[in-house]
Design an enzyme around this catalytic site. Structure first.
Site, PDB file in Angstrom:
ATOM      1  CE1 TYR A 171      -3.947   2.182   0.493  1.00 25.65           C
ATOM      2  CE2 TYR A 171      -2.604   3.263   2.169  1.00 25.65           C
ATOM      3  CZ  TYR A 171      -3.724   3.246   1.352  1.00 25.65           C
ATOM      4  OH  TYR A 171      -4.611   4.289   1.394  1.00 25.65           O
ATOM      5  CE  LYS A 175      -3.596   4.663  -2.086  1.00 27.29           C
ATOM      6  NZ  LYS A 175      -4.621   5.102  -3.065  1.00 27.29           N
ATOM      7  CB  ILE A 204     -10.402  10.424   5.245  1.00 21.42           C
ATOM      8  CG1 ILE A 204      -9.231  11.238   4.683  1.00 21.42           C
ATOM      9  CG2 ILE A 204     -11.735  11.084   4.900  1.00 21.42           C
ATOM     10  CD1 ILE A 204      -9.109  12.645   5.202  1.00 21.42           C
TER      11      ILE A 204
END
Length: 278
Positions: A171, A175, A204
């Site tokens: 990940y 990214k 978030i």
């Protein structure tokens, strides 16, 4: 399908994608795409309930053929002024291979498929992550160059990309790949005046994050929030605000860059301990 004045493409019908479509959608035909028919139907219904004109489409961003079909459909919908790619999975949602296919290759596929069919002066924005900036990320100069420049059919072929390894490491690398891929994407967009940028959200408060908080990484995620300069989780609207800016004429001199929207989470991770000692 009759041509419309302008069209907005949002790939990914989750919390961020829905907030972005609501923010940028008025006055445009919204082409909303997702891998999940259930998520797509729910998001499209929500947008229609708020008065938006929506054209839902299934897409698999890991397939270049699927993304090019979406691009063809979108160009028939109207003049493509903004394309926003929010599609992605978190580490707990799949294997390292799947994370690379969706979060890394998917971004390359979107850039390659859309950049030549967008209008001059338009904006292509992809969602990266704070994870691409985190200290300790295993990133050699050779790997970063590969992520930025490798042809999409070779993108997952590098000694440091372990398709059978940790999905969490995958990940972060994926990214970081998004962040550097938009830099070369911006250069490719130069020929027809398409700006290419990324936005890197911190923590978030989406359904995906709420699920992550229940995993073995939950304590680390909470620590990022608590050590941040603004110690709260962000909202999808916080991201939509920045995407709207990048899509607007106010951002006409911003190209090939990443905007970190993390409430000071990276600052906290890097320097909080040193500041507390001083």
């Amino acid at each position: 399908m009759a041509a419309y004045r302008s069209a907005l493409v949002v790939i990914g019908a989750g919390g961020m994608g829905l907030a972005i479509a609501r923010r940028l959608g008025p006055g445009q035909r919204v082409v909303l795409a997702d891998y999940s028919q259930k998520a797509l139907d729910a998001a499209a219904a929500s947008l229609r309930d708020h008065g938006h004109e929506v054209e839902p489409r299934l897409v698999d961003v890991s397939s270049y053929e699927s993304v090019t079909e979406l691009a063809k459909f979108a160009t028939a919908a109207g003049q493509l002024n903004t394309v926003v790619n929010t599609a992605g999975i978190s580490p707990h949602m799949g294997t390292a291979k799947r994370v690379y296919e969706i979060d890394l290759l998917g971004t390359a596929n979107v850039i390659d498929a859309f950049i030549d069919v967008m209008a001059p002066g338009s904006s292509l924005i992809t969602i990266s992550s704070l994870a691409g900036h985190m200290p300790g990320l295993a990133m050699t100069p050779d790997l970063e160059l590969h992520l930025a420049t490798a042809p999409r059919d070779k993108l997952l072929s590098h000694p440091d990309i372990d398709l059978e390894g940790s999905s969490w490491l995958a990940y972060g690398i994926a990214k970081r790949g998004n962040i550097v891929r938009v830099q070369t994407g911006a250069l490719a967009g130069k020929k027809n005046g398409v700006r290419v940028n990324s936005v890197s959200p911190g923590v978030i408060a989406t359904a995906m994050t709420r699920h992550e908080l229940q995993t073995d990484k939950g304590a680390e995620i909470r620590a990022i929030i608590e050590s941040a300069a603004i110690p709260r989780a962000g909202t999808a609207d916080d991201i939509a605000n920045v995407v709207a800016f990048l899509a607007s004429p106010d951002a006409c001199f911003i190209d090939g860059t990443d905007i970190l929207v993390d409430g000071g989470g990276l600052a906290g991770q890097r320097f909080n301990a040193a500041v507390e000692k001083s």
